[in-house]
Design a protein around this motif. Structure first.
Motif, PDB file in Angstrom:
ATOM      1  N   GLN A  66       5.594  24.858 -29.178  1.00  0.00           N
ATOM      2  CA  GLN A  66       5.882  24.655 -30.596  1.00  0.00           C
ATOM      3  C   GLN A  66       7.102  23.760 -30.798  1.00  0.00           C
ATOM      4  O   GLN A  66       7.139  22.914 -31.687  1.00  0.00           O
ATOM      5  N   GLY A  67       8.134  23.964 -29.926  1.00  0.00           N
ATOM      6  CA  GLY A  67       9.319  23.115 -30.042  1.00  0.00           C
ATOM      7  C   GLY A  67       8.997  21.663 -29.755  1.00  0.00           C
ATOM      8  O   GLY A  67       9.491  20.752 -30.429  1.00  0.00           O
ATOM      9  N   LEU A  68       8.166  21.438 -28.744  1.00  0.00           N
ATOM     10  CA  LEU A  68       7.769  20.069 -28.442  1.00  0.00           C
ATOM     11  C   LEU A  68       6.986  19.456 -29.598  1.00  0.00           C
ATOM     12  O   LEU A  68       7.211  18.296 -29.979  1.00  0.00           O
ATOM     13  N   ILE A  69       6.088  20.255 -30.165  1.00  0.00           N
ATOM     14  CA  ILE A  69       5.309  19.756 -31.305  1.00  0.00           C
ATOM     15  C   ILE A  69       6.222  19.438 -32.486  1.00  0.00           C
ATOM     16  O   ILE A  69       6.089  18.399 -33.152  1.00  0.00           O
ATOM     17  N   GLU A  70       7.192  20.351 -32.758  1.00  0.00           N
ATOM     18  CA  GLU A  70       8.130  20.107 -33.857  1.00  0.00           C
ATOM     19  C   GLU A  70       8.994  18.880 -33.590  1.00  0.00           C
ATOM     20  O   GLU A  70       9.328  18.123 -34.500  1.00  0.00           O
ATOM     21  N   THR A  71       9.368  18.687 -32.321  1.00  0.00           N
ATOM     22  CA  THR A  71      10.159  17.499 -31.979  1.00  0.00           C
ATOM     23  C   THR A  71       9.375  16.226 -32.242  1.00  0.00           C
ATOM     24  O   THR A  71       9.884  15.259 -32.825  1.00  0.00           O
ATOM     25  N   VAL A  72       8.121  16.240 -31.825  1.00  0.00           N
ATOM     26  CA  VAL A  72       7.278  15.071 -32.070  1.00  0.00           C
ATOM     27  C   VAL A  72       7.090  14.848 -33.569  1.00  0.00           C
ATOM     28  O   VAL A  72       7.179  13.717 -34.078  1.00  0.00           O
ATOM     29  N   ARG A  73       6.849  15.952 -34.289  1.00  0.00           N
ATOM     30  CA  ARG A  73       6.704  15.829 -35.739  1.00  0.00           C
ATOM     31  C   ARG A  73       7.977  15.298 -36.390  1.00  0.00           C
ATOM     32  O   ARG A  73       7.944  14.446 -37.279  1.00  0.00           O
ATOM     33  N   GLY A  74       9.136  15.832 -35.925  1.00  0.00           N
ATOM     34  CA  GLY A  74      10.407  15.356 -36.476  1.00  0.00           C
ATOM     35  C   GLY A  74      10.642  13.892 -36.172  1.00  0.00           C
ATOM     36  O   GLY A  74      11.141  13.140 -37.027  1.00  0.00           O
ATOM     37  N   TYR A  75      10.284  13.460 -34.971  1.00  0.00           N
ATOM     38  CA  TYR A  75      10.450  12.053 -34.614  1.00  0.00           C
ATOM     39  C   TYR A  75       9.585  11.168 -35.516  1.00  0.00           C
ATOM     40  O   TYR A  75      10.036  10.149 -36.039  1.00  0.00           O
ATOM     41  N   LEU A  76       8.304  11.604 -35.662  1.00  0.00           N
ATOM     42  CA  LEU A  76       7.417  10.828 -36.524  1.00  0.00           C
ATOM     43  C   LEU A  76       7.898  10.847 -37.972  1.00  0.00           C
ATOM     44  O   LEU A  76       7.864   9.829 -38.669  1.00  0.00           O
ATOM     45  N   ARG A  77       8.373  12.029 -38.424  1.00  0.00           N
ATOM     46  CA  ARG A  77       8.880  12.138 -39.789  1.00  0.00           C
ATOM     47  C   ARG A  77      10.129  11.275 -39.983  1.00  0.00           C
ATOM     48  O   ARG A  77      10.312  10.621 -41.007  1.00  0.00           O
ATOM     49  N   ALA A  78      11.006  11.279 -38.948  1.00  0.00           N
ATOM     50  CA  ALA A  78      12.224  10.467 -39.038  1.00  0.00           C
ATOM     51  C   ALA A  78      11.876   8.983 -39.087  1.00  0.00           C
ATOM     52  O   ALA A  78      12.495   8.206 -39.824  1.00  0.00           O
ATOM     53  N   GLY A  79      10.863   8.575 -38.316  1.00  0.00           N
ATOM     54  CA  GLY A  79      10.457   7.169 -38.352  1.00  0.00           C
ATOM     55  C   GLY A  79       9.942   6.774 -39.723  1.00  0.00           C
ATOM     56  O   GLY A  79      10.312   5.717 -40.259  1.00  0.00           O
ATOM     57  N   SER A  80       9.108   7.621 -40.320  1.00  0.00           N
ATOM     58  CA  SER A  80       8.603   7.309 -41.654  1.00  0.00           C
ATOM     59  C   SER A  80       9.720   7.336 -42.687  1.00  0.00           C
ATOM     60  O   SER A  80       9.759   6.513 -43.598  1.00  0.00           O
ATOM     61  N   GLN A  81      10.659   8.300 -42.532  1.00  0.00           N
ATOM     62  CA  GLN A  81      11.785   8.341 -43.460  1.00  0.00           C
ATOM     63  C   GLN A  81      12.680   7.109 -43.319  1.00  0.00           C
ATOM     64  O   GLN A  81      13.157   6.564 -44.315  1.00  0.00           O
ATOM     65  N   ASN A  82      12.912   6.674 -42.068  1.00  0.00           N
ATOM     66  CA  ASN A  82      13.697   5.462 -41.870  1.00  0.00           C
ATOM     67  C   ASN A  82      13.022   4.250 -42.491  1.00  0.00           C
ATOM     68  O   ASN A  82      13.676   3.402 -43.112  1.00  0.00           O
ATOM     69  N   ALA A  83      11.713   4.166 -42.335  1.00  0.00           N
ATOM     70  CA  ALA A  83      10.988   3.052 -42.950  1.00  0.00           C
ATOM     71  C   ALA A  83      11.092   3.107 -44.473  1.00  0.00           C
ATOM     72  O   ALA A  83      11.299   2.077 -45.129  1.00  0.00           O
TER      73      ALA A  83
END
Length: 309
Positions: free
Chosen positions: A72-89
């Motif tokens: 779950q932590g790995l999944i959340e990390t991946v989700r956070g990374y993807l979310r951070a990328g979209s937020q940065n964009a």
């Protein structure tokens, strides 16, 4: 056709195995029924057994839980990374939009300042005929013309001076119904009477066709000019109001100087078209020659006029 026989045949071993299976199944059923009855009648009777089973299986449960948490932590990390990328964009897009809006606001502020300057016209008492856009100007040929978005529909006529808030641009050469062509100061056929802003030095400003103008002094002799001198309109000729900024001296010559105009048509967004300058005539100049001056006497009302000495 006879139904198949369920008997194991004549093998005693097979018969004993089948019988043993029935016995075990019956015993299991009895034990299950007994345990079910006990659990219904005494729910706490198997508490110790459940505790023992939990203790036995707890290491496996902990390992499974850690693996699940790690996944779950790995999944959340991946989700956070993807979310951070979209937020940065999204943030980059917002910053870019903010920059565009800021540039538009600054451009609007400058445009308002230019319009206010044109409306003020340097505290001049002359009301412009029209304030309009500078549509364009020629910059590559020897002839320098400009085009403005006002014509006969707004009362513009040939000869009218055109200026910005900084200074003179030129004068109207031709008019159509909605546009006009302007002869710029830098055109080789443009000649404008000018004078020094702080001294009584008279000259003519003639276009060079290269974006600058020649200042030709009327009185030749010792050149009184210096770099940075400001020339303004003199009012002679009846086109331009006196005192309008024209050009700054850049380079001295034998008979005057080469100057740079203070109002570049290429950088002008708005221009004002002013009426033709008409110097105020004195009362003596307006009095017809054949009309007696005030105080003179005619022969009919006061006798003969006095003879001139």
């Amino acid at each position: 056709m006879a139904p198949p026989s369920r008997r194991p045949g004549h093998s005693r071993k097979a018969q004993y195995g089948l019988f043993t299976g029935y016995v075990i199944a019956g015993i299991g059923a009895l034990i299950g029924a007994a345990l079910l009855a006990i659990s219904l009648l005494e729910p706490a009777a198997f508490g110790g057994l459940r505790g023992v089973s939990i203790d036995v299986t707890s290491p496996v449960s902990r390992t499974t839980a850690r693996a699940r948490e790690g996944g779950q932590g790995l999944i959340e990390t991946v989700r956070g990374y993807l979310r951070a990328g979209s937020q940065n964009a999204a943030l980059k897009r917002e910053v870019e939009l903010a920059r565009i809006r800021l540039a538009a606001a600054q451009s609007l502020k400058q445009e308002n300042a230019r319009l206010k300057g044109l409306l003020g016209l340097g505290n001049s008492d002359v009301e412009p005929v029209a304030i309009t856009h500078m549509l364009g100007s020629s910059g590559s040929s020897a002839r320098r013309f400009g085009y403005i978005g006002a014509g006969r529909d707004r009362g513009v006529t040939p000869g009218m001076p055109v200026r910005t808030a900084r200074g003179v641009v030129g004068r109207v050469l031709e008019t159509s119904f909605t546009t006009s062509r302007v002869l710029l100061l830098t055109d080789s056929q443009s000649v404008l009477p000018v004078r020094l802003a702080d001294r009584d030095v008279i000259a003519f400003a003639q276009g060079r066709g290269d974006g600058r103008i020649d200042i030709r002094l009327i009185n030749l002799g010792l050149n009184p000019l210096k770099r940075g001198d400001m020339f303004v309109t003199s009012g002679a000729g009846g086109f331009f109001q006196p005192g309008l900024p024209v050009a700054l001296v850049e380079q001295l010559t034998d008979d005057g100087a080469i100057a740079r105009i203070v109002s570049d048509p290429a950088a002008a967004d708005f221009v004002a078209v002013e009426p033709l300058y008409q110097p105020v005539l004195t009362k003596a100049a307006r009095t017809p020659v054949d009309q007696p001056l005030p105080g003179s006497q005619t022969g009919e009302e006061g006798g003969d006029a006095p003879s001139a000495e």
